[in-house]
Design an enzyme around this catalytic site. Structure first.
Site, short mmCIF file in Angstrom:
data_model
loop_
_atom_site.label_atom_id
_atom_site.label_comp_id
_atom_site.label_asym_id
_atom_site.label_seq_id
_atom_site.Cartn_x
_atom_site.Cartn_y
_atom_site.Cartn_z
N LYS A 103 -12.00 -1.77 -15.02
CA LYS A 103 -12.81 -2.64 -14.17
C LYS A 103 -13.68 -3.58 -15.00
O LYS A 103 -13.91 -4.73 -14.61
CB LYS A 103 -13.67 -1.79 -13.22
CG LYS A 103 -12.84 -1.13 -12.13
CD LYS A 103 -13.69 -0.29 -11.19
CE LYS A 103 -12.82 0.31 -10.09
NZ LYS A 103 -13.59 1.16 -9.14
N TYR A 124 -6.99 2.04 2.27
CA TYR A 124 -8.06 2.85 2.87
C TYR A 124 -9.31 2.03 3.17
O TYR A 124 -9.86 2.08 4.27
CB TYR A 124 -8.39 4.00 1.92
CG TYR A 124 -9.39 4.99 2.45
CD1 TYR A 124 -9.05 5.83 3.52
CD2 TYR A 124 -10.65 5.12 1.88
CE1 TYR A 124 -9.96 6.75 4.00
CE2 TYR A 124 -11.56 6.05 2.36
CZ TYR A 124 -11.21 6.86 3.41
OH TYR A 124 -12.12 7.78 3.90
N LYS A 132 2.88 0.50 7.34
CA LYS A 132 2.21 -0.70 6.85
C LYS A 132 2.59 -1.93 7.68
O LYS A 132 1.75 -2.78 7.97
CB LYS A 132 2.54 -0.94 5.38
CG LYS A 132 1.81 0.00 4.44
CD LYS A 132 1.93 -0.43 2.99
CE LYS A 132 1.10 0.47 2.08
NZ LYS A 132 1.18 0.04 0.66
N GLY A 143 -9.32 -1.46 2.45
CA GLY A 143 -8.84 -2.80 2.81
C GLY A 143 -8.70 -3.01 4.30
O GLY A 143 -9.08 -4.07 4.84
#
Length: 313
Positions: free
Chosen positions: A139, A15, A45, A17
């Site tokens: 993260k 989305y 893709k 990228g």
């Protein structure tokens, strides 16, 4: 103008990228897109990758399951941007980036790494509730690995993706604005921050060669897009020329509803809680380890919330 960096985008068909790839090419960077050899029969893709190639990008095979392929890919570039999704939360997909950190450390040539963040700043979410805090915890683990390896970095905190939040008037489960009704989360007054996805990509690429963003967090806080849910709804009402019928979801009712949902939904909705009931995005000042994108790059004409909403008319 200085020499352009060579950029590797990991997760380039996603989305955010795909927008990063487009922005990198638009800025004149030699752009590489990592793709998995096991792409199989995912025709959408594949077609996207081929369209990148047509636009001048270089396609390069690599996989998180093949360390050497990552090292070989990284050795060809100056900057690595990872945009893999954190949707598969139970599998801790964000932690796959630890393999990328290992490859960058071994390659030894990368001058900037931007890991997959692009949302709320995990450093500000140490008190986040379960199960939503898994996103931030993972993260932080990746951040620690980056810093322990002395890899130059920029973290991007892009706050709320406009497509997911503005379109649905900040209501979970909605991506288009109603012409009739709206439910406020609490009193609808805490401020949130909304950023057009293409603007996120533009700001990100602007930052990769900027010494002012080295080893810092880049916060995307376009000033005219720091708005409460009530303000977003008010803009929409002005555009359509009518008032919506309004209801309110209390914090207690919201959390009760969340408890009855599956794990993935609970994760996403606890983020909504922190944003719209607590105002976590706009209730802190940017410190010395951060910079604000619209101040650094005033030449970028960012999309205002009203402009974003006009597309739904």
């Amino acid at each position: 103008m200085g020499k352009k960096s060579k950029v590797l985008v990991v997760g380039g068909t996603g989305y955010i990228g795909k927008r990063i790839v487009k922005a990198s090419l638009a800025e004149g960077h030699v752009t590489y897109v990592l793709y998995r050899p096991e792409i199989g029969t995912d025709i959408e893709k594949l077609q996207m990758l081929l369209s990148f190639k047509d636009q001048g990008a270089h396609l390069i095979k690599g996989s998180f399951s093949d360390h050497q392929s990552l090292v070989d890919a990284v050795k060809q570039v100056d900057v690595v941007i990872c945009t893999i999704s954190g949707v598969h939360l139970r599998s801790h997909q964000i932690l796959l980036q630890l393999k990328l950190v290992d490859a960058i450390r071994e390659a030894g040539n990368v001058k900037r790494f931007l890991p997959s963040e692009f949302g709320m700043d995990p450093a500000q979410m140490v008190d986040a509730m379960e199960p939503g805090r898994v996103t931030f915890d993972d993260k932080i683990i990746v951040r620690k690995a980056i810093e322990d390896a002395n890899i130059p970095f920029t973290y991007v905190s892009a706050n709320c993706f406009a497509g997911y939040f503005v379109g649905g008037l900040c209501q979970p489960g909605h991506i288009t604005p109603s012409m009739d009704t709206v439910s406020f989360l609490g009193n609808g007054n805490p401020k949130a921050i909304y950023v057009d996805e293409d603007n996120i990509a533009t700001y990100t690429i602007k930052a990769i060669d900027d010494p002012r963003t080295l080893n810092k967090t880049l916060y995307l806080r376009p000033p005219e897009n720091i708005l409460s849910q009530r303000e977003v709804v008010g803009i929409w009402e002005k555009l359509i020329g009518k008032e919506l019928e309004k209801s309110t979801i209390s914090a207690e009712d919201f959390l009760t509803t969340v408890k009855g949902m599956d794990y993935g939904q609970q994760v996403g909705l606890t983020h909504y809680y922190h944003i719209f009931y607590e105002g976590c995005l706009a209730n802190f000042e940017i410190g010395e380890n951060g910079e604000e994108a619209s101040e650094l790059y005033p030449e970028v004409r960012y999309t205002r919330v009203e402009e974003y909403l006009r597309r739904y008319l």
